[in-house]
Write an enzyme that holds these catalytic residues in place. Structure first.
Site, mmCIF file in Angstrom:
data_model
loop_
_atom_site.group_PDB
_atom_site.id
_atom_site.type_symbol
_atom_site.label_atom_id
_atom_site.label_comp_id
_atom_site.label_asym_id
_atom_site.label_seq_id
_atom_site.Cartn_x
_atom_site.Cartn_y
_atom_site.Cartn_z
ATOM 1 N N HIS A 114 -5.668 2.921 0.909
ATOM 2 C CA HIS A 114 -4.785 4.019 1.330
ATOM 3 C C HIS A 114 -5.354 4.843 2.481
ATOM 4 O O HIS A 114 -4.683 5.103 3.467
ATOM 5 C CB HIS A 114 -4.533 4.996 0.174
ATOM 6 C CG HIS A 114 -3.988 4.346 -1.067
ATOM 7 N ND1 HIS A 114 -3.086 3.331 -1.040
ATOM 8 C CD2 HIS A 114 -4.219 4.598 -2.385
ATOM 9 C CE1 HIS A 114 -2.781 2.979 -2.281
ATOM 10 N NE2 HIS A 114 -3.456 3.731 -3.117
ATOM 11 N N ASP A 136 0.903 -1.140 0.000
ATOM 12 C CA ASP A 136 0.000 0.000 0.000
ATOM 13 C C ASP A 136 0.941 1.189 0.000
ATOM 14 O O ASP A 136 1.528 1.519 1.030
ATOM 15 C CB ASP A 136 -0.878 -0.001 1.258
ATOM 16 C CG ASP A 136 -1.887 1.139 1.214
ATOM 17 O OD1 ASP A 136 -1.465 2.269 0.898
ATOM 18 O OD2 ASP A 136 -3.071 0.915 1.480
ATOM 19 N N HIS A 137 1.137 1.795 -1.166
ATOM 20 C CA HIS A 137 2.255 2.731 -1.265
ATOM 21 C C HIS A 137 2.089 3.953 -0.353
ATOM 22 O O HIS A 137 3.059 4.637 -0.062
ATOM 23 C CB HIS A 137 2.551 3.118 -2.720
ATOM 24 C CG HIS A 137 1.614 4.132 -3.304
ATOM 25 N ND1 HIS A 137 0.391 3.799 -3.798
ATOM 26 C CD2 HIS A 137 1.732 5.460 -3.486
ATOM 27 C CE1 HIS A 137 -0.201 4.888 -4.255
ATOM 28 N NE2 HIS A 137 0.584 5.926 -4.080
HETATM 29 C C1 BG6 Z 1 -3.336 4.628 -6.680
HETATM 30 C C2 BG6 Z 1 -4.680 4.751 -7.329
HETATM 31 O O1 BG6 Z 1 -3.312 3.547 -5.772
HETATM 32 O O2 BG6 Z 1 -3.037 5.833 -5.985
HETATM 33 C C3 BG6 Z 1 -4.705 5.931 -8.276
HETATM 34 O O3 BG6 Z 1 -4.973 3.551 -8.035
HETATM 35 C C4 BG6 Z 1 -4.282 7.184 -7.568
HETATM 36 O O4 BG6 Z 1 -5.991 6.102 -8.848
HETATM 37 C C5 BG6 Z 1 -2.969 6.964 -6.825
HETATM 38 O O5 BG6 Z 1 -4.112 8.201 -8.544
HETATM 39 C C6 BG6 Z 1 -2.632 8.146 -5.971
HETATM 40 O O6 BG6 Z 1 -1.345 8.004 -5.491
HETATM 41 P P1 BG6 Z 1 -0.469 9.278 -5.110
HETATM 42 O O7 BG6 Z 1 0.768 8.697 -4.522
HETATM 43 O O8 BG6 Z 1 -0.233 10.034 -6.376
HETATM 44 O O9 BG6 Z 1 -1.291 10.050 -4.135
#
Ligand code: BG6
Length: 513
Positions: A259, A196-197
């Site tokens: 997230h 979960d980045h």
């Molecule tokens: C991803 C989603 O997990 O996270 C995307 O699938 C979204 O739709 C993205 O744009 C957002 O990540 P960040 O790091 O740019 O906030």
């Protein structure tokens, strides 16, 4: 002394990585070129990769090692952020890049891959350590795990074997369980790394540092002082060529199920006794299990679904979601989702947590605003937004996740001059100016952790299931909506009116981030 504590994982301090190979399935995909290979190159630039290291890209397209190296070179040049491209380093890095074409549905491909990994292992001195990364369609996760398992590639007899999978972990509660069963047929739970980045973002990790490294805030961190919390994750972009995926997912599944519930858990969890993977994850999981699950009849009052329609933003016309490529003209997918949650425990009972996320919002911003209680009795007049009001503005602590990274605290101060009138001011901490270094991208942190065998920042199956338990009843109610309600907000705005109404029901308003 940390050294005396037998429960602390010494690797967290020493951060010594054993030689290994990373195998990326879906090597031709977007994530590989935009995030994964640039992150690995950046780690090489910082000399953080082990001496014995290799990357093997796998996908169906036929390519030679050199073709793959050429493609990855272009990607790194295009997507490397805030770092120079160093030709000498690239040559060294590229020698460790290999490619193997193969089909996840074909057992023979895994046999071939196994032999190739043995040969590369010998050539690059990586021993038997392999980290598999599934950067493929989610429908390929179970077949890929089975292919690896049946070819003996998940066995840890000659070195460690780990498997990283990307969200979504299932499309709903039932498929999330089915995926778990399929993965566990071939991998032990300790071998699985569910990415979960958001948990890898420096600013999200800093929430724990802020809360548990500073004793002055923790006594206030509860229902006695905090009135409510707002979590906003707004994106100004639309679906950017991901119409087919997004149409099936929607904002609630794409951002909140994973997230944002993880971010909420980070803000609300109890401190663990030690900073060690299972202890931290136990606390997160416990929190996720404490979120109130809405009954069907409560869902509509406490959640909002939106979809953007066409609009003109700054003089440029922007299509509505239903006009995007690979999206049905009658799509009922949510591109905006907002929800009110409550955490049912002693610390948080009755404190509303409002979460909202959407595509095509006025700007890209992710932050968490913690709104403290108002003064119990107001002595002074306050000037706010040019107007004089009777009550002091409440204190707000904003944890800024992106694009600005920092923390700010709003408080009231005496306006200079005669009389006693207050004005809100703020105290700011900014990462860039305080540390003067670039913050590592989430994928750098997470890839490094997986190579180290540190799963602290990865989600666990019980957390995935707890999040689905929260989200599934909402999805069930939403799926019964009539098809004439969308679109209900214009691209470039903060979502449908009903989102404001949801907060107004409890006497609150969204803060403008
Ligand atoms: C991803 C989603 O997990 O996270 C995307 O699938 C979204 O739709 C993205 O744009 C957002 O990540 P960040 O790091 O740019 O906030």
């Amino acid at each position: 002394m940390p050294g005396d504590n037998p429960f602390l994982d010494p690797q967290r301090f020493e951060r010594r990585i054993e030689p290994c190979i990373i195998v990326i399935f879906g090597a031709n995909g977007d994530l590989t070129k935009r995030k994964l290979v640039p992150a690995l190159y950046r780690l090489a630039y910082e000399r953080r990769l082990p001496p014995g290291f290799a990357i093997v890209g796998v996908s169906r397209t036929k390519l030679s090692d050199d073709d793959f190296r050429g493609k990855m070179r272009e990607s790194v040049q295009e997507f490397l952020e805030n770092s120079p491209f160093d030709e000498t380093l690239w040559q060294e890095f590229a020698r460790g890049l290999y490619y193997e074409s193969g089909d996840i549905g074909d057992a023979a491909s895994f046999e071939v891959l196994g032999k190739r990994l043995d040969a590369i292992g010998t050539e690059r001195g990586t021993g038997g350590n392999v980290l598999f990364y599934l950067s493929t369609q989610p429908s390929q996760y179970a077949p890929a795990a089975a292919g690896l398992g049946k070819a003996g590639l998940s066995k840890q007899d000659k070195g460690w074997r780990r498997l990283i999978i990307e969200k979504p972990f299932g499309h709903d509660q039932q498929s999330a369980k089915a995926l778990e069963v399929a993965l566990h047929q071939h991998f032990e739970e300790q071998q699985l790394y569910r990415i979960d980045h958001y948990l890898g973002k420096e600013t999200v990790q800093n929430i724990l540092a802020f809360r548990f490294g500073n004793p002055i805030f923790e006594p206030l961190w509860n229902r006695n002082y905090i009135n409510h919390v707002q979590i906003t994750a707004a994106e100004s972009i639309g679906v950017e060529g991901r119409g087919a995926y997004y149409q099936e997912a929607g904002a609630l599944r794409d951002m909140i199920q994973n997230h944002l519930l993880q971010v909420m858990a980070t803000v609300t969890m109890e401190p663990s006794a030690v900073f060690e993977s299972s202890a931290v994850r136990d606390e997160r999981a416990k929190l996720l299990r404490s979120i109130r699950i809405w009954k069907p009849e409560e869902v509509m009052q406490n959640t909002v679904a939106g979809q953007y329609g066409p609009a003109s933003i700054g003089g440029t016309s922007v299509p509505g979601f239903r006009q995007e490529a690979n999206v049905s003209p009658t799509s009922m997918t949510d591109t905006f989702a907002a929800a009110t949650f409550f955490v049912e425990n002693w610390r948080w009972a009755d404190v509303p947590f409002y979460i909202r996320t959407g595509k095509r919002m006025p700007k890209r911003v992710t932050d968490i605003a913690i709104r403290f209680n108002s003064v119990p009795h107001s002595l002074f007049k306050t000037i706010t937004d040019g107007e004089q009001v009777e009550t002091a503005r409440p204190n707000v602590l904003v944890l800024r996740i992106q694009p600005e990274e920092g923390i700010s605290l709003r408080f009231s101060s005496k306006q200079p001059g005669a009389g006693m009138t207050l004005r809100p001011v703020s105290m700011d901490f900014n990462y860039g100016s305080s540390f003067g270094v670039r913050t590592p991208a989430a994928y750098e942190t997470l890839l490094l952790d997986a190579m180290l065998g540190d799963a602290t920042l990865y989600t666990r199956q019980d957390m995935v299931e707890a999040s689905w338990s929260v989200v599934q009843p909402i999805l069930n109610e939403w799926s019964a909506r009539k098809d004439d309600v969308f679109p209900n907000y214009d691209a470039g705005t903060w979502g449908p009116k009903t989102s404001d109404e949801m907060l107004a029901r409890r006497g609150h308003t969204w803060r403008v981030p």
